[in-house]
Motif scaffolding. Structure first.
Motif, short mmCIF file in Angstrom:
data_model
loop_
_atom_site.label_atom_id
_atom_site.label_comp_id
_atom_site.label_asym_id
_atom_site.label_seq_id
_atom_site.Cartn_x
_atom_site.Cartn_y
_atom_site.Cartn_z
N ASN A 1 0.81 -1.22 0.00
CA ASN A 1 0.00 0.00 0.00
C ASN A 1 0.85 1.28 0.00
OD1 ASN A 1 0.92 -0.15 2.58
ND2 ASN A 1 -1.08 0.06 3.56
N GLU B 1 2.46 4.49 -1.33
CA GLU B 1 2.03 5.41 -2.39
C GLU B 1 2.93 6.63 -2.47
OE1 GLU B 1 -2.08 6.44 -2.17
OE2 GLU B 1 -2.72 4.36 -2.00
N SER C 1 1.92 4.31 -7.08
CA SER C 1 1.90 3.44 -5.91
C SER C 1 2.73 2.19 -6.21
CB SER C 1 0.47 3.03 -5.56
OG SER C 1 -0.07 2.19 -6.56
#
Length: 82
Positions: free
Chosen positions: A25, A27, A64
């Motif tokens: 996750n 980013e 990301s």
């Protein structure tokens, strides 16, 4: 070394992260390490490692950790089932 490991190592090397800090996750601009300058260095590293070229549109899409994997797969780099 598997492609996914090469990809993760690019983040570790360019963003100077610890291995456990590179997560799915992650980013752009969400961490202090991944700013616009580091983003360009990361793109250069990924282009060198995978012998690919990202045009400006794809550079924008790469925002990301996960989107980078998807872009590389679109460029023909097998990231999941190698």
């Amino acid at each position: 070394m598997r492609n996914i490991e090469k990809y993760k190592n690019a983040f570790i090397h360019v963003l100077e992260l610890e291995e456990d800090e590179v997560v799915e996750n992650l980013e752009l601009a969400e961490s202090a390490e991944w700013d616009s300058i580091a983003h360009m260095a990361l793109i250069s590293e990924i282009e060198d490692v995978f012998d690919v070229s990202l045009d400006s549109e794809w550079m924008t899409e790469f925002n990301s950790y996960q989107s980078g994997i998807e872009l590389l797969e679109r460029l023909g780099v097998n990231m999941i089932n190698e």
